[in-house]
Design a protein around this motif. Structure first.
Motif, PDB file in Angstrom:
ATOM      1  N   ASP A  48      -0.125   3.589   3.753  1.00 63.90           N
ATOM      2  CA  ASP A  48       0.715   3.080   4.828  1.00 63.90           C
ATOM      3  C   ASP A  48      -0.053   1.962   5.522  1.00 63.90           C
ATOM      4  N   ALA A  49       0.475   0.754   5.431  1.00 65.61           N
ATOM      5  CA  ALA A  49      -0.207  -0.402   6.024  1.00 65.61           C
ATOM      6  C   ALA A  49      -0.319  -0.267   7.532  1.00 65.61           C
ATOM      7  N   GLU A  89      -7.026  -4.960  -4.576  1.00 62.39           N
ATOM      8  CA  GLU A  89      -6.073  -3.977  -5.089  1.00 62.39           C
ATOM      9  C   GLU A  89      -5.451  -3.176  -3.950  1.00 62.39           C
ATOM     10  N   ARG A  92      -2.954  -5.347  -2.182  1.00 61.17           N
ATOM     11  CA  ARG A  92      -1.745  -5.484  -3.011  1.00 61.17           C
ATOM     12  C   ARG A  92      -0.843  -4.274  -2.854  1.00 61.17           C
ATOM     13  N   ARG A  93      -1.438  -3.092  -2.896  1.00 59.48           N
ATOM     14  CA  ARG A  93      -0.628  -1.869  -2.767  1.00 59.48           C
ATOM     15  C   ARG A  93      -0.038  -1.716  -1.372  1.00 59.48           C
ATOM     16  N   LEU A  94      -0.746  -2.189  -0.377  1.00 59.95           N
ATOM     17  CA  LEU A  94      -0.246  -2.108   0.998  1.00 59.95           C
ATOM     18  C   LEU A  94       0.790  -3.186   1.286  1.00 59.95           C
ATOM     19  N   GLY A  95       0.766  -4.262   0.492  1.00 55.70           N
ATOM     20  CA  GLY A  95       1.690  -5.362   0.716  1.00 55.70           C
ATOM     21  C   GLY A  95       1.311  -6.228   1.898  1.00 55.70           C
ATOM     22  N   VAL A  96       0.008  -6.406   2.131  1.00 54.63           N
ATOM     23  CA  VAL A  96      -0.459  -7.218   3.257  1.00 54.63           C
ATOM     24  C   VAL A  96      -1.496  -8.225   2.763  1.00 54.63           C
TER      25      VAL A  96
END
Length: 283
Positions: A48-49, A89, A92-96
């Motif tokens: 969770d970002a 990585e 990327r997974r957090l989208g930030v």
């Protein structure tokens, strides 16, 4: 002869009973359908970002003083290596977006994370560092070794802890913290950063230099007249960390992320990609 009322009433009751059964079954079906379509509760370790990167940018503290983890690079990020790959990585997974904060020593890098100026860092597991950060499981294991001059009388690691022996270490490094607890007679001499240890060990005519085996081997080839003592004096477990202020939930998320990287082979592949020797993915 039965009356009309006595004939119709039982049939009505039977119809009502059948209708009730049908409604009960329909309600049960509706409940099951609703449960099947409802989203599953989020895993407590799902990334969770908002928790790991509350500013909207993942700030990673990168220590280039440990060549196994990272090195300075002419790219816009200013650094490259295993810890940089892992940071990318995670972002990327957090989208930030990712922002690197590059330091020359572990000591400086730890302080940045402990102060909340970065969201993640990459450090050797040590009780002292846990005072301001929360650690994950280890993702890499590194060997710690001793370096001496070719003509040194010291032949084994057990001979180092003697009166009159001075051991050069990087200030605040994993070796500094470990040897500060373990050495009883030898004197520890702290250098500003780990990459400076061997040059200053020679300049100050000290007896032993301690550090990452790979770094010491490279310095021995560069300078000549030096040798490593056989074996290792410690195994350093490298982990990720978040600031204490980020809380246990953030630490649990990051720990799950590290576990996934190890299981998928990401860590082992990053070590191979950067031609790292003297280290292995942690079990």
């Amino acid at each position: 002869m039965a009356s009309l009322g006595s004939t119709v009433w039982p049939r009505w009751r039977q119809g009502a009973l059948a209708l009730g059964v049908w409604l009960s079954v329909a309600q049960a079906w509706a409940q099951q359908a609703g449960q099947a379509s409802a989203p599953a509760p989020a895993s407590p370790t799902a990334l969770d970002a908002r928790v790991l990167a509350p500013s909207g940018v993942l700030r990673a503290s990168i220590n280039v003083g440990n060549p196994i983890l990272a090195r300075r690079d002419p790219s816009p990020d200013g650094a490259a290596g295993v810890s940089v790959d892992i940071s990318r990585e995670l972002a990327r997974r957090l989208g930030v977006p990712l922002q690197l904060q590059v330091s020359d020593s572990a000591n400086a890098s730890v302080k940045i994370v402990a102060a909340g100026q970065a969201d993640i860092g990459f450090f050797a597991l040590d009780p002292k560092r846990a005072e301001g950060t929360r650690f994950t499981q280890a993702y890499v294991q590194i060997e710690g070794s001793y370096l001496v001059r070719q003509d040194s009388p010291l032949r084994s690691n057990d001979e180092v802890d003697r009166s009159g022996v001075r051991v050069a270490v990087g200030l605040g490094s994993a070796y500094d913290l470990f040897l500060s607890r373990e050495l009883r007679q030898a004197q520890i001499v702290r250098m500003p950063t780990s990459p400076q240890v061997v040059d200053l060990f020679l300049a100050q005519s000290l007896e032993v230099a301690a550090g990452v085996r790979q770094q010491l081997e490279a310095d021995a080839r560069r300078l000549g007249g030096l040798r490593l003592l056989p074996g290792r004096f410690m195994v350093i477990e490298q982990a990720m960390a978040v600031p204490q202020a980020h809380g246990e939930h953030a630490a649990a998320m990051l720990n799950g992320f590290v576990g996934d990287l190890k299981r998928s082979g990401f860590v082992a592949q990053a070590l191979q990609r950067h031609l790292i020797e003297g280290a292995a993915a942690a079990p």
